[in-house]
Design a protein around this motif. Structure first.
Motif, mmCIF file in Angstrom:
data_model
loop_
_atom_site.group_PDB
_atom_site.id
_atom_site.type_symbol
_atom_site.label_atom_id
_atom_site.label_comp_id
_atom_site.label_asym_id
_atom_site.label_seq_id
_atom_site.Cartn_x
_atom_site.Cartn_y
_atom_site.Cartn_z
ATOM 1 N N ALA A 52 0.844 -1.200 0.000
ATOM 2 C CA ALA A 52 0.000 0.000 0.000
ATOM 3 C C ALA A 52 0.877 1.247 0.000
ATOM 4 N N THR A 53 1.900 1.253 0.866
ATOM 5 C CA THR A 53 2.793 2.409 0.934
ATOM 6 C C THR A 53 3.519 2.594 -0.386
ATOM 7 N N ARG A 54 3.930 1.466 -0.957
ATOM 8 C CA ARG A 54 4.730 1.577 -2.177
ATOM 9 C C ARG A 54 3.896 1.968 -3.370
ATOM 10 N N SER A 55 2.593 1.676 -3.335
ATOM 11 C CA SER A 55 1.795 2.004 -4.518
ATOM 12 C C SER A 55 1.257 3.440 -4.446
ATOM 13 N N THR A 56 1.392 4.101 -3.288
ATOM 14 C CA THR A 56 0.979 5.502 -3.200
ATOM 15 C C THR A 56 2.055 6.381 -3.843
ATOM 16 N N PRO A 57 1.665 7.219 -4.822
ATOM 17 C CA PRO A 57 2.669 8.101 -5.423
ATOM 18 C C PRO A 57 3.308 8.969 -4.340
ATOM 19 N N PHE A 58 4.619 9.166 -4.425
ATOM 20 C CA PHE A 58 5.344 9.807 -3.337
ATOM 21 C C PHE A 58 4.792 11.186 -2.984
ATOM 22 N N ILE A 59 4.466 11.952 -4.020
ATOM 23 C CA ILE A 59 4.011 13.326 -3.773
ATOM 24 C C ILE A 59 2.701 13.315 -2.979
ATOM 25 N N LEU A 74 1.838 10.799 -0.929
ATOM 26 C CA LEU A 74 2.234 10.315 0.400
ATOM 27 C C LEU A 74 2.678 11.477 1.281
ATOM 28 N N VAL A 75 3.493 12.352 0.678
ATOM 29 C CA VAL A 75 4.017 13.495 1.432
ATOM 30 C C VAL A 75 2.868 14.311 2.009
ATOM 31 N N VAL A 76 1.877 14.604 1.160
ATOM 32 C CA VAL A 76 0.755 15.429 1.591
ATOM 33 C C VAL A 76 -0.125 14.663 2.580
ATOM 34 N N ALA A 77 -0.350 13.398 2.286
ATOM 35 C CA ALA A 77 -1.279 12.595 3.084
ATOM 36 C C ALA A 77 -0.816 12.443 4.529
ATOM 37 N N ILE A 78 0.516 12.338 4.727
ATOM 38 C CA ILE A 78 0.975 12.084 6.093
ATOM 39 C C ILE A 78 1.437 13.356 6.810
ATOM 40 N N ILE A 79 1.018 14.528 6.308
ATOM 41 C CA ILE A 79 1.418 15.789 6.956
ATOM 42 C C ILE A 79 1.119 15.786 8.464
ATOM 43 N N ILE A 86 12.385 14.687 6.127
ATOM 44 C CA ILE A 86 12.949 13.368 6.430
ATOM 45 C C ILE A 86 11.849 12.361 6.780
ATOM 46 N N VAL A 87 10.754 12.846 7.386
ATOM 47 C CA VAL A 87 9.684 11.928 7.788
ATOM 48 C C VAL A 87 9.051 11.202 6.586
ATOM 49 N N PRO A 88 8.492 11.938 5.605
ATOM 50 C CA PRO A 88 7.925 11.194 4.461
ATOM 51 C C PRO A 88 8.980 10.393 3.683
ATOM 52 N N LEU A 89 10.206 10.935 3.638
ATOM 53 C CA LEU A 89 11.255 10.182 2.918
ATOM 54 C C LEU A 89 11.491 8.828 3.600
ATOM 55 N N THR A 90 11.529 8.838 4.937
ATOM 56 C CA THR A 90 11.740 7.595 5.664
ATOM 57 C C THR A 90 10.547 6.654 5.480
ATOM 58 N N VAL A 91 9.348 7.231 5.529
ATOM 59 C CA VAL A 91 8.145 6.403 5.358
ATOM 60 C C VAL A 91 8.147 5.741 3.979
ATOM 61 N N ALA A 92 8.631 6.474 2.988
ATOM 62 C CA ALA A 92 8.674 5.885 1.645
ATOM 63 C C ALA A 92 9.829 4.904 1.510
ATOM 64 N N ALA A 93 10.963 5.209 2.175
ATOM 65 C CA ALA A 93 12.158 4.383 1.992
ATOM 66 C C ALA A 93 12.029 3.026 2.687
ATOM 67 N N THR A 94 11.376 3.018 3.858
ATOM 68 C CA THR A 94 11.337 1.786 4.647
ATOM 69 C C THR A 94 10.741 0.586 3.889
ATOM 70 N N PRO A 95 9.522 0.692 3.347
ATOM 71 C CA PRO A 95 8.979 -0.470 2.636
ATOM 72 C C PRO A 95 9.779 -0.817 1.374
ATOM 73 N N PHE A 96 10.316 0.218 0.751
ATOM 74 C CA PHE A 96 11.124 -0.009 -0.451
ATOM 75 C C PHE A 96 12.359 -0.840 -0.089
ATOM 76 N N ILE A 97 13.058 -0.384 0.940
ATOM 77 C CA ILE A 97 14.257 -1.104 1.385
ATOM 78 C C ILE A 97 13.890 -2.499 1.890
ATOM 79 N N ALA A 98 12.747 -2.592 2.594
ATOM 80 C CA ALA A 98 12.311 -3.902 3.093
ATOM 81 C C ALA A 98 12.148 -4.891 1.944
ATOM 82 N N ARG A 99 11.516 -4.449 0.853
ATOM 83 C CA ARG A 99 11.322 -5.343 -0.298
ATOM 84 C C ARG A 99 12.657 -5.718 -0.944
ATOM 85 N N LEU A 100 13.550 -4.748 -1.029
ATOM 86 C CA LEU A 100 14.865 -5.036 -1.624
ATOM 87 C C LEU A 100 15.607 -6.060 -0.776
ATOM 88 N N ILE A 101 15.523 -5.910 0.541
ATOM 89 C CA ILE A 101 16.220 -6.840 1.425
ATOM 90 C C ILE A 101 15.543 -8.202 1.400
#
Lengths: 369, 226
Positions: B67-74, B76-81, B98-113
């Motif tokens: 769900a996090t990964r399919s939300t377009p980043f821009i 996501l940024v607004v949604a989690i203000i 840094i907050v939205p960047l981390t929220v977006a990076a975590t699931p991405f990195i999780a899938r890569l790992i």
């Protein structure tokens, strides 16, 4: 090897006799059934397995892929669990052991694999150290023990190398050193030489034999290669469709197979095939001037007797050797020879009689002109 | 060439923006790895019949990650203000970004790992089990070390993506190179600033990729080092 337990003639009373030398591994009617998924019902991988592995022996289980031998060997260290029957290791019933209980047991059982399963990210030394790290052995002790193990397997000069820099045979030597690191009583070999060339296979088998003899480690191995059985196993069990169809001392099973599966395995090593150029010409009825084709099987003491020259000199016929092979099975000579002799009677009967008197097995395969 | 068309003041802005971007990316990548590593390891080992078999939790977390990964980043940024405000106290500026960047990076990195761990030969897991290793020991001593070259490449990819994302948070007042490009390059019609921003970004991505490739090669002991 274990001597068979003799009935105790002087025994009084009816209580069970304690086995003076109990097998280190005993399967009692062990079965393993996988719960099927969907339409495919439960699948029985093993059923009614009875097998004893005597202390200090090398026991081989041979079968084709899918026969259940992988499952069987994995029962011994709990990587698979039996669904019926009893499994006794070192006298202890391990059938109902918990995962934690199995973990403790596994630390006292070594295992080597067909594809070596070495960690590519660790050096030879660190690979061998892995089981000791897992068991929480103190560092200085690890250092000392591994130096000894690498000497044993002949890889002392490779301790800082990575597996990618080693040959297949060297990788398996690392595997053996790793399996021995925890000083196990039992070594399980899962197709340990199947990925190696014949020459390397020989050297690995020699090492296993040395480990068995010098360290007194019991070895249970599975393989689909009869040469492995022939070379080092004291006892062999033949497995087919999840059942053991034949079991016994290697020499007797291989030289006198009772089950067709065993016979097929054995043929490749001990039997002599009729050469292709002859096979087409063989007919069953002897005609005037034909030669009879005989297969002579040598076992035991007469396998070294000068049979052919004796036939020529005593009966006065020419013996023509067509094909042959003399070999050692479990350290004892065994051979089989394909020869042709005159078909005409009574010479043929005399030949067969002479072979019989030497207690050699001889069969007439057919006749050629 | 730059000094002649770009004033020292603008140059200083570019320098500051680069530092901001580096800070955002570094912190988000760091936090994303700290959170994404265990998540990725769990996703890779918790399906039915695996080390930490927990099919239900696996499915739940997997769905959340998707769900996090399919939300377009821009978006996501607004949604989690509100969440950003809660964590950073504000929704504007480098720290808030840094907050939205981390929220977006975590699931991405999780899938890569997860992908990197799933590539590890199951035979090694079996070997470790045969030595009596606990599931946690298998993760620490086998799965993660063996997956390390692939993890290094994955993290490189994640950092490169984060550099792109960090430019996007500029659109919502996040600071950094993207912010500079939008405000000066676009809104003030200064194409030379835009060009400079793009040039810096290219250099950043190139550098990260080179270091990542080098590291992955160093870690990969499967190759023969002649």
């Amino acid at each position: 090897m274990n001597a068979p337990v003799k009935p105790d003639a002087f025994r009084v009373g009816t209580g069970p006799v304690p086995d003076p030398n109990p097998p280190i591994i005993r399967f009692e009617q062990v079965g393993k059934t996988y719960a099927g998924r969907g339409a495919q019902g439960p699948v029985a991988a093993l059923s009614g397995i009875d097998l004893d592995v005597p202390q200090g022996a090398i026991v081989g289980v041979i079968g084709r892929s899918g026969a259940g031998k992988s499952t069987l060997i994995r029962l011994v260290n709990g990587l698979e669990r039996a669904t019926s029957g009893r499994l006794l290791i070192d006298g202890e019933d391990v059938t109902g052991l918990t995962e934690a209980g199995w973990r403790a047991r596994r630390r006292a059982t070594g295992m080597i694999f067909q594809h070596f399963n070495l960690l590519s990210s660790r050096t030879v030394f660190d690979n061998v150290a892995l089981p000791l790290e897992i068991a929480g052995t103190p560092k200085p002790q690890i250092e000392q023990r591994i130096a000894r193990l690498l000497d044993l397997v002949g890889l002392a000069d490779k301790r800082e190398r990575y597996p990618a820099e080693l040959s297949g045979g060297q990788k398996q030597r690392v595997g053996i050193a790793r399996a021995l690191a925890s000083e196990p009583k039992v070594l399980l070999c899962d197709e340990a030489t199947s990925a190696l060339d014949p020459e390397t296979t020989k050297s690995i088998l020699a090492l296993l034999k040395q480990v068995n003899r010098d360290l007194g480690i019991t070895i249970l191995l599975i393989t689909h290669e009869i040469p492995v059985i022939k070379e080092i196993c004291d006892r062999v069990a033949v497995i087919e469709g999840g059942r053991i169809v034949e079991e016994g001392e290697t020499f007797s099973v291989l030289t006198d197979p009772q089950h067709p599966t065993t016979a097929r395995f054995v043929e490749a090593v001990t039997g002599v095939e009729v050469p292709a150029y002859l096979a087409g010409q063989i007919h069953t009825q002897a005609r005037e001037g034909d030669q009879a084709v005989l297969r002579i099987t040598f076992t035991g003491e007469n396998s070294t007797a000068p049979v052919i020259s004796r036939l020529s000199s005593t009966i006065g016929i020419d013996v023509n050797i067509l094909a042959g092979r003399i070999d050692a099975i479990a350290g004892r000579p065994f051979g089989s020879l394909l020869v042709s002799v005159p078909s005409q009677q009574p010479k043929l009967a005399a030949v067969l009689g002479a072979l019989n008197s030497l207690e050699l097995k001889a069969e007439v395969i057919g006749h050629v002109s | 060439m730059f000094p002649e068309i770009i004033s020292p003041q603008i140059l200083a802005l570019i320098g500051q923006a680069t530092l901001d971007t580096l800070q955002m990316v570094a912190v988000a990548a760091g936090l994303g790895t700290v959170l994404g590593l265990p998540l990725g390891v769990f996703l890779a080992t918790s399906k039915r019949g695996e080390l930490f078999a927990a099919q239900l939790v696996n499915t739940l977390l997997g769905t959340l990650v998707n769900a996090t990964r399919s939300t377009p980043f821009i978006i996501l940024v607004v949604a989690i203000i509100p969440f950003t405000r809660l964590i950073a106290g504000t929704s504007i500026g480098t720290n808030a970004a840094i907050v939205p960047l981390t929220v977006a990076a975590t699931p991405f990195i999780a899938r890569l790992i997860e992908g990197a761990i799933r590539e590890v030969d199951q035979g090694l897991v079996e070997a470790a089990r045969s030595m009596g290793a606990t599931p946690l020991q298998i993760v620490r001593k086998v799965l993660v070390p063996e997956a390390l070259p692939a993890i290094a490449l994955g993290l490189t990819l994640a950092i490169v993506s984060l550099i792109g994302f960090s430019a996007m948070v500029g659109a919502v007042g996040g600071g950094g190179l993207g912010d500079l490009g939008i405000r000066y390059g676009y809104q003030r019609f200064m194409p030379e600033v835009m060009a400079a921003v793009v040039a810096v970004l290219i250099v950043l991505v190139q550098t990260v990729q080179t270091i990542g490739d080098h590291l992955a090669r160093r870690l990969n002991k499967r190759l023969r080092h002649a």
